[in-house]
Design a protein around this motif. Structure first.
Motif, PDB file in Angstrom:
ATOM      1  N   THR A 168       0.840  -1.187   0.000  1.00 12.82           N
ATOM      2  CA  THR A 168       0.000   0.000   0.000  1.00 12.82           C
ATOM      3  C   THR A 168       0.883   1.249   0.000  1.00 12.82           C
ATOM      4  OG1 THR A 168      -1.632  -1.209   1.291  1.00 12.82           O
ATOM      5  CG2 THR A 168      -1.847   1.199   1.249  1.00 12.82           C
ATOM      6  N   PRO A 169       0.572   2.250  -0.802  1.00 17.09           N
ATOM      7  CA  PRO A 169       1.370   3.485  -0.748  1.00 17.09           C
ATOM      8  C   PRO A 169       1.440   4.044   0.675  1.00 17.09           C
ATOM      9  CG  PRO A 169      -0.084   3.526  -2.648  1.00 17.09           C
ATOM     10  CD  PRO A 169      -0.464   2.311  -1.840  1.00 17.09           C
ATOM     11  N   GLY A 170       2.608   4.559   1.026  1.00 15.00           N
ATOM     12  CA  GLY A 170       2.807   5.094   2.372  1.00 15.00           C
ATOM     13  C   GLY A 170       3.086   4.046   3.409  1.00 15.00           C
ATOM     14  N   TRP A 171       3.344   2.794   2.972  1.00 19.23           N
ATOM     15  CA  TRP A 171       3.543   1.685   3.896  1.00 19.23           C
ATOM     16  C   TRP A 171       4.774   0.888   3.486  1.00 19.23           C
ATOM     17  CZ3 TRP A 171       1.586   0.651   8.482  1.00 19.23           C
ATOM     18  CH2 TRP A 171       1.752  -0.617   9.030  1.00 19.23           C
ATOM     19  N   LEU A 172       5.539   0.429   4.488  1.00 19.10           N
ATOM     20  CA  LEU A 172       6.781  -0.294   4.222  1.00 19.10           C
ATOM     21  C   LEU A 172       7.605   0.490   3.195  1.00 19.10           C
ATOM     22  CD1 LEU A 172       5.626  -4.015   4.403  1.00 19.10           C
ATOM     23  CD2 LEU A 172       7.099  -2.811   6.005  1.00 19.10           C
ATOM     24  N   GLU A 173       8.181  -0.222   2.213  1.00 22.17           N
ATOM     25  CA  GLU A 173       9.112   0.477   1.320  1.00 22.17           C
ATOM     26  C   GLU A 173       8.441   1.222   0.175  1.00 22.17           C
ATOM     27  OE1 GLU A 173       9.658  -2.752   2.341  1.00 22.17           O
ATOM     28  OE2 GLU A 173      11.810  -3.164   2.518  1.00 22.17           O
TER      29      GLU A 173
ATOM     30  N   ILE B 177       7.933   7.236   4.720  1.00 22.46           N
ATOM     31  CA  ILE B 177       9.103   7.963   5.210  1.00 22.46           C
ATOM     32  C   ILE B 177      10.036   6.902   5.777  1.00 22.46           C
ATOM     33  CG2 ILE B 177       9.939   9.846   6.661  1.00 22.46           C
ATOM     34  CD1 ILE B 177       7.717  10.653   4.642  1.00 22.46           C
ATOM     35  N   TRP B 178      10.948   6.425   4.957  1.00 23.58           N
ATOM     36  CA  TRP B 178      11.882   5.386   5.433  1.00 23.58           C
ATOM     37  C   TRP B 178      12.990   6.110   6.194  1.00 23.58           C
ATOM     38  CZ3 TRP B 178      10.370   0.501   5.197  1.00 23.58           C
ATOM     39  CH2 TRP B 178      11.264  -0.466   5.654  1.00 23.58           C
ATOM     40  N   LEU B 179      12.978   5.978   7.505  1.00 22.28           N
ATOM     41  CA  LEU B 179      13.790   6.845   8.345  1.00 22.28           C
ATOM     42  C   LEU B 179      15.272   6.768   8.002  1.00 22.28           C
ATOM     43  CD1 LEU B 179      13.104   8.846  10.613  1.00 22.28           C
ATOM     44  CD2 LEU B 179      13.787   7.106  12.247  1.00 22.28           C
TER      45      LEU B 179
ATOM     46  N   SER C 161       3.442   7.656   5.526  1.00 24.65           N
ATOM     47  CA  SER C 161       3.367   8.980   4.911  1.00 24.65           C
ATOM     48  C   SER C 161       1.927   9.342   4.590  1.00 24.65           C
ATOM     49  CB  SER C 161       4.218   9.017   3.644  1.00 24.65           C
ATOM     50  OG  SER C 161       3.565   8.323   2.591  1.00 24.65           O
ATOM     51  N   SER C 162       1.742  10.564   4.117  1.00 27.36           N
ATOM     52  CA  SER C 162       0.396  11.014   3.771  1.00 27.36           C
ATOM     53  C   SER C 162      -0.108  10.362   2.487  1.00 27.36           C
ATOM     54  CB  SER C 162       0.361  12.530   3.639  1.00 27.36           C
ATOM     55  OG  SER C 162       1.201  12.961   2.588  1.00 27.36           O
ATOM     56  N   ALA C 163       0.737   9.564   1.836  1.00 25.11           N
ATOM     57  CA  ALA C 163       0.265   8.801   0.676  1.00 25.11           C
ATOM     58  C   ALA C 163      -0.601   7.626   1.100  1.00 25.11           C
ATOM     59  CB  ALA C 163       1.467   8.297  -0.129  1.00 25.11           C
ATOM     60  N   ASN C 164      -0.539   7.241   2.378  1.00 21.33           N
ATOM     61  CA  ASN C 164      -1.309   6.096   2.852  1.00 21.33           C
ATOM     62  C   ASN C 164      -2.794   6.438   2.887  1.00 21.33           C
ATOM     63  OD1 ASN C 164      -2.479   4.121   4.972  1.00 21.33           O
ATOM     64  ND2 ASN C 164      -0.432   3.328   4.561  1.00 21.33           N
TER      65      ASN C 164
ATOM     66  N   HIS D 249      -1.051   8.616   9.445  1.00 21.11           N
ATOM     67  CA  HIS D 249      -0.060   9.516   8.853  1.00 21.11           C
ATOM     68  C   HIS D 249       0.866  10.058   9.941  1.00 21.11           C
ATOM     69  CE1 HIS D 249      -2.810  10.532   5.170  1.00 21.11           C
ATOM     70  NE2 HIS D 249      -2.426   9.262   5.210  1.00 21.11           N
ATOM     71  N   GLY D 250       2.155   9.862   9.786  1.00 18.98           N
ATOM     72  CA  GLY D 250       3.131  10.331  10.763  1.00 18.98           C
ATOM     73  C   GLY D 250       3.432   9.347  11.868  1.00 18.98           C
ATOM     74  N   LYS D 251       2.826   8.159  11.817  1.00 15.53           N
ATOM     75  CA  LYS D 251       3.045   7.157  12.867  1.00 15.53           C
ATOM     76  C   LYS D 251       4.225   6.249  12.505  1.00 15.53           C
ATOM     77  CE  LYS D 251       1.000   3.332  15.436  1.00 15.53           C
ATOM     78  NZ  LYS D 251      -0.140   2.419  15.623  1.00 15.53           N
ATOM     79  N   GLY D 252       5.027   5.911  13.508  1.00 15.40           N
ATOM     80  CA  GLY D 252       6.198   5.069  13.289  1.00 15.40           C
ATOM     81  C   GLY D 252       5.885   3.594  13.431  1.00 15.40           C
ATOM     82  N   PHE D 253       6.505   2.779  12.581  1.00 16.77           N
ATOM     83  CA  PHE D 253       6.304   1.335  12.590  1.00 16.77           C
ATOM     84  C   PHE D 253       7.653   0.617  12.505  1.00 16.77           C
ATOM     85  CE2 PHE D 253       2.378   3.091  10.965  1.00 16.77           C
ATOM     86  CZ  PHE D 253       1.395   2.346  11.616  1.00 16.77           C
ATOM     87  N   VAL D 254       7.703  -0.574  13.010  1.00 17.31           N
ATOM     88  CA  VAL D 254       8.846  -1.499  13.009  1.00 17.31           C
ATOM     89  C   VAL D 254       9.976  -0.939  13.870  1.00 17.31           C
ATOM     90  CG1 VAL D 254      10.419  -2.910  11.649  1.00 17.31           C
ATOM     91  CG2 VAL D 254       8.212  -2.253  10.688  1.00 17.31           C
ATOM     92  N   ALA D 255      10.137  -1.576  15.008  1.00 20.18           N
ATOM     93  CA  ALA D 255      10.915  -1.004  16.101  1.00 20.18           C
ATOM     94  C   ALA D 255      12.412  -0.925  15.843  1.00 20.18           C
ATOM     95  CB  ALA D 255      10.667  -1.817  17.375  1.00 20.18           C
ATOM     96  N   ARG D 256      12.948   0.269  15.865  1.00 19.21           N
ATOM     97  CA  ARG D 256      14.270   0.645  16.328  1.00 19.21           C
ATOM     98  C   ARG D 256      15.457   0.180  15.518  1.00 19.21           C
ATOM     99  NH1 ARG D 256      13.753  -0.947  22.507  1.00 19.21           N
ATOM    100  NH2 ARG D 256      15.990  -0.606  22.420  1.00 19.21           N
ATOM    101  N   LEU D 257      15.727  -1.093  15.411  1.00 20.54           N
ATOM    102  CA  LEU D 257      17.026  -1.523  14.871  1.00 20.54           C
ATOM    103  C   LEU D 257      17.098  -1.239  13.379  1.00 20.54           C
ATOM    104  CD1 LEU D 257      18.028  -4.727  16.801  1.00 20.54           C
ATOM    105  CD2 LEU D 257      18.340  -2.324  17.345  1.00 20.54           C
ATOM    106  N   SER D 258      17.405  -0.010  13.077  1.00 19.45           N
ATOM    107  CA  SER D 258      17.408   0.519  11.719  1.00 19.45           C
ATOM    108  C   SER D 258      18.748   1.189  11.466  1.00 19.45           C
ATOM    109  CB  SER D 258      16.258   1.523  11.599  1.00 19.45           C
ATOM    110  OG  SER D 258      16.525   2.517  10.648  1.00 19.45           O
TER     111      SER D 258
END
Length: 1011
Positions: free
Chosen positions: A818-823, A827-829, A878-881, A887-896
């Motif tokens: 889905t746009p705005g989700w995963l890759e 916003i891929w931090l 992202s706002s494409a979702n 929108h603006g919420k963070g997913f997949v914890a930390r080890l990035s």
């Protein structure tokens, strides 16, 4: 700010995270995952998911089950039943610290739970501290049952629990219930094989009160829940009391056991009852008995351990301690460094001469349940990882731990193969001594078992580690990614940023080995297949060549002689040569010939449709630039292995033959040149796959320089062409349609190609900004990016790619997301931070300061971010979702990889790009910080640790942002570790004083910045 607190977390949108599993260098780690539901912890265990104590489940299941199969607290208060953390309308909160987690609930009776991993012990265990306080105005009769409804016995794998849990119950048993320290294990190995063995290991649990008195235990859920197999209500506690439950006979076999601790007490007004629960795993029950016999497990013991757990992460992150006008930013800096350690490891010294990394592991969590992570259950714990991840996350080690020196350069250049690729998997490091192979943890355990006091054991351990040799801990894994080599040059730049005077020594040190390729890339004709959709590149690797031999180093004598060693400069020449020979048919991108894409893994289909990447071409240009510079540093000649000398000269001849034609030809394709360089590359690969002859050639560095300058001209022309195609937006990816083809007995031979341009990706601008191009060109690119669909106007952040709506599903899984989700368009931090790093490195300070304030996590609204603003996420929706609520919420914890990008940003902000330089033959130290106004407090001071050892204190005279060019460094005061101070006027310290700063001889450097 030591912690982040989320009020009424059970009513907020869900998130998943974890405890770091840091138990100390001499401790046994536990992995532990939690969510913001119920009592938080939903899974924990030892080593990996096959050693779960509480079953591992993915995030969505954990959210659903946290209140049922997670920890539970049942109470009868004056005969009335209540379950803590069950009703979200009751006020509750979650406090997240670096190495522990707490949840609280207050409804007349206050319940507080704290979790932490037991530090610095010979057993691995999770500690759960439970405090129940009577906050009413009257005395209260309390009966409680607290624990978990499903404790997985030792020996039951994750696959068994998921696919044959009912059958697995036949092996399960609980032992030692009468001792109030039950052990949970299977009787024998569960595999359906002829070889059956007994199981010695055990999971265990116990609980004590403040005085150390053991609590009664319930392991048979039927005596608590009765007929309620949903585990919703403890029926027996509702209808009778704790005494009646404990009087029942418990079944201890053929069941998935629970583990609850029960008791009762009358609480006066304001009085509390405290339980310390321990859930862990041992290799055998004798270890547990020895532990229990040698420790008094009471409040003093557990409170000391809780303090020590907090101290451990404080000690690890002390090297990046900074103080600005924003507490959240300062805390985030420490948290981010800790998470960077978890992915790259913490360097420590073993013996006299070994750098060893503890705490590292692969990123596997509730939202990345597909990843296999491992944390060795031993002292000096280490885990698994991948080449790219570990390489990136160790980039700044030489800054925080200068004594690591060239270690990371040695490791990751040693892993470069003769074909320019590298193995994927970085495995646990092992050593050899007197014919034995061991990890440091296994050695220490063996020495302890042999006896002797701790001092004697430590001395012997140090001696053996000093004398031991390191084995190369890496393995092929799968495929060859196009980008892995690009991070190696960062290691060189970081090292020379601290030791600039050692460049020639670094480049000419003859000690680099080559990793023996474990699978060969197919020649072109064998890679291609004809399908109904056209020609595709589906056979990247020649599986008939695959090997997994103990020998992992390239040898002379075509693989039968001695291990070959060369210089770092030779490695750079090899990479320049092999990557130049991998340019695509239009001489723009780097071909994805190894079956894998680059950093953007979700383009997994792109290699199959002749994908190529400009990201690696920009990096090739950068590496050519540095290697050409190196020729001027290293003298007149260099000895390299003959096959490489022949290869580079052949590519030079091909370039000479076709360069004029390519310059004059207005067409995009250069198929004849492409075929010629690939013929040379394939001939070279055939020669070196099993090893090299051992013959060497002394080459003129002036000759090599001239050749590389020609290569760079071809690469630069390709970049210029790509920019025109991308309308100035630094394109990242292309793919090619084969328009004409010939088939014969040798395979498929493309005769013509048609270019297809992918939508824009942020990685292209990131990599291009690394190049030494004009400032106005970089600024134009920045403006182009900000006005493109890569910029999310609503969030004021940068997306990882433009919309993929028009792209083919053949490009890879990202198209399916889905746009705005995963890759896909999120916003891929990691990539956004990479971009911000290049913006600040490019000197666009005002632009950086504006973007950083909206994109950096600690400045975000936690209600929007949906989790602790002291911790990173892998991506932000992202706002494409289409779901506006996320929108603006963070997913997949930390080890990035975002952790290392932020650390690099922090370094530049606090000290400038290159504090140490050689000027006119002298080592100089010069500070050039970038300090935004929003990080300046009322005291007008900002402090940060330099090289992990010296506090730099900035006194800021003036207002607004402090950026290079709008302030002057009026003076610097150097205070040594005895308190003696010396003042320097101006912004530069040179010669011996600069070296003394680097050596950590000064405790503090006080700097005055004036505007």
């Amino acid at each position: 700010m030591k912690q982040f607190t989320m009020e009424n977390y059970g009513r907020k949108s869900t998130f998943a995270s974890f405890l770091p599993g840091i138990a100390g260098i001499k401790g046994i780690p536990i992995w532990c995952y939690y969510v913001n539901r119920g009592q938080a912890v939903v899974s924990f265990g030892v080593e990996n998911k096959d050693h779960s104590i509480m079953e591992f489940c993915p995030a969505h299941t954990s959210y659903q089950n946290a209140k049922r199969t997670g920890f539970r607290t049942f109470m009868r208060l004056d005969g009335k039943f209540r379950e803590s953390f069950y009703d979200e309308t009751v006020d509750h909160s979650m406090s997240i610290e670096m190495n522990c987690l707490s949840v609280k609930e207050d409804a007349g009776v206050k319940t507080e739970v704290t979790y932490f991993v037991l530090p610095e012990e010979t057993i691995g265990a999770l500690v759960r501290k439970l405090v129940i306080t009577n906050d009413t105005d009257a005395e209260m009769s309390l009966e409680f049952v607290d624990g978990m409804p499903a404790l997985i016995p030792y020996g039951v794998s994750l696959d068994s629990m998921k696919n044959m849990a009912q059958l697995s119950k036949a092996w399960m048993q609980v032992e030692n219930l009468e001792t109030k320290v039950p052990c949970f294990r299977v009787r024998a190995s569960m595999a359906d094989t002829a070889s059956v063995s007994t199981v010695d290991g055990s999971n265990f649990a116990l609980a004590v009160d403040k005085e150390g008195k053991l609590c009664d235990v319930i392991v048979d859920n039927d005596v608590l829940f009765a007929y309620d197999n949903s585990l919703d209500k403890p029926v027996e506690l509702l209808t009778s009391g704790v005494d009646e439950i404990l009087a029942k006979k418990q079944n201890v076999s053929n069941l998935v056991p629970g583990c609850f601790f029960a008791g009762k007490k009358t609480l006066a007004k304001g009085e509390s009852i405290t339980l310390y629960e321990l859930y862990g795993q041992v290799e055998n029950q004798d270890i547990l008995k020895e532990f229990l016999a040698s420790h008094k497990l009471d409040a003093n013991y557990f409170e000391d351990k809780l303090s020590r757990a907090r101290e451990l992460t404080d000690e690890i992150t002390e090297c990046i301690d900074s103080h600005t006008g924003n507490e959240a930013f300062d805390a985030y800096t420490r948290y981010t460094y800790m998470d960077n350690v978890l992915r790259g490891g913490l360097p420590i010294k073993l013996g006299d001469n070994k750098t060893f990394y503890v705490y590292s592991r692969k990123h596997g969590d509730l939202e990345r349940e597909y990843n296999f992570f491992s944390m060795s259950p031993e002292f000096f714990s280490q885990g698994n990882g991948n080449f790219r991840d570990v390489n990136q996350n160790r980039r700044c080690d030489v800054f925080f731990h200068p004594d690591t020196g060239k270690d990371s350069i040695h490791l990751f250049y040693d892993l470069i193969q003769l074909d320019g690729y590298n193995p994927l998997a970085i495995e646990k490091k092992v050593y050899n001594y007197n014919g034995e192979t061991f990890t440091p943890g296994a050695l220490y355990k063996k020495l302890l078992k042999e006896g002797g006091d701790e001092g004697a054991v430590a001395k012997k351990f140090s001696h053996i580690m000093s004398e031991a040799t390191e084995a190369l801990g890496a393995n092929f894994g799968e495929g060859y990614w196009t980008d892995h080599w690009t991070y190696n040059l960062d290691l060189i730049e970081e090292y020379l940023g601290i030791y600039p005077e050692k460049e020639k020594e670094l480049l000419l040190e003859n000690r680099y080995t080559y990793f023996l390729s474990q699978e060969k890339v197919n020649p072109r004709a064998m890679r291609y297949v004809v399908t109904e959709n056209g020609v595709r590149q589906y056979n990247a690797l020649d599986e008939s060549t695959k090997r997994d031999t103990p020998e992992k180093l390239v040898r002379t004598g075509d693989g039968k002689g001695t291990v070959y060693t060369g210089t770092l400069l030779e490695k750079l020449i090899l990479l320049c040569t092999t990557k130049y020979a991998t340019l695509d048919p239009y001489c723009m991108g780097t071909e994805m010939e190894g079956g894998k894409p680059g950093w953007y893994d979700a383009l997994n289909g792109l290699p199959g449709i002749f994908g190529s990447s400009m990201a690696e071409t920009y990096e090739l240009d950068r590496m050519l630039e540095y290697t050409i510079h190196s020729m001027d540093v290293c003298g007149d000649s260099l000895t390299i292995f003959r096959e490489l000398a022949d290869f580079i000269r052949e590519l030079n001849s091909i370039t000479d033959k076709y360069q004029d034609e390519m310059n004059a030809d207005q067409s995009l394709a250069h198929v004849e040149f492409w075929n010629a360089i690939n013929d040379a590359k394939e001939e070279y690969r055939d020669k070196i796959y099993n090893g090299i002859s051992g013959e060497t050639t002394a080459v003129s560095l002036n000759e090599i320089k001239e050749i590389l300058v020609k290569f760079k001209a071809v690469v630069a022309a390709g970049i210029k062409k790509a920019f025109m195609i991308g309308n100035g937006l630094a394109p990242t990816y292309f793919y090619y349609e084969v328009t004409d083809v010939k088939e014969d007995a040798n395979g498929v031979h493309p005769l013509g190609f048609l270019l297809h341009v992918m939508p824009a990706f942020l990685e292209g601008p990131v990599r291009f900004l690394k190049l030494p191009v004009a400032d106005d060109q970089k600024k134009a690119l920045y403006n182009k990016v900000k006005s493109s669909n890569l910029y999310d106007e609503k969030l004021s952040m940068y997306k990882v790619n433009e919309p993929l709506a028009e792209a083919s599903y053949e490009i890879g899984r990202c198209k399916c997301f889905t746009p705005g989700w995963l890759e896909n368009e999120s916003i891929w931090l990691h990539m956004e931070y990479k971009y911000l790093l290049e913006v600040i490195k490019s000197g666009m300070y005002k632009e950086f300061i504006e973007d950083f304030h909206t994109a950096c996590v600690p400045f975000m609204d936690p209600e929007v971010y949906g989790r602790s603003i002291l911790e990173n996420s892998s991506f932000i929706a992202s706002s494409a979702n289409p779901n506006e609520s996320i929108h603006g919420k963070g997913f997949v914890a930390r080890l990035s990889g975002s952790t290392i990008e932020f650390i690099s940003i922090w370094k530049i902000m606090m000290f400038g790009k290159t504090p140490f330089k050689v000027q006119d033959g002298s080592l100089c130290f010069k500070l050039c910080p970038v300090i935004p106004e929003y990080l300046i407090g009322s005291d007008k001071k900002v402090t940060a640790k330099l090289l992990g050892q010296t506090v730099v204190e900035y006194n800021l005279e003036g207002s607004g942002d402090f950026i290079p060019g709008n302030y002057t460094v009026s003076d610097m005061e150097l205070v040594d570790r005895d308190g003696n101070a010396r003042k320097f006027i101006g912004d530069t310290v040179s010669n011996g004083d600069a070296a003394a700063i680097r050596d950590g001889e000064f405790a503090t450097i006080k700097v005055t910045l004036k505007k």
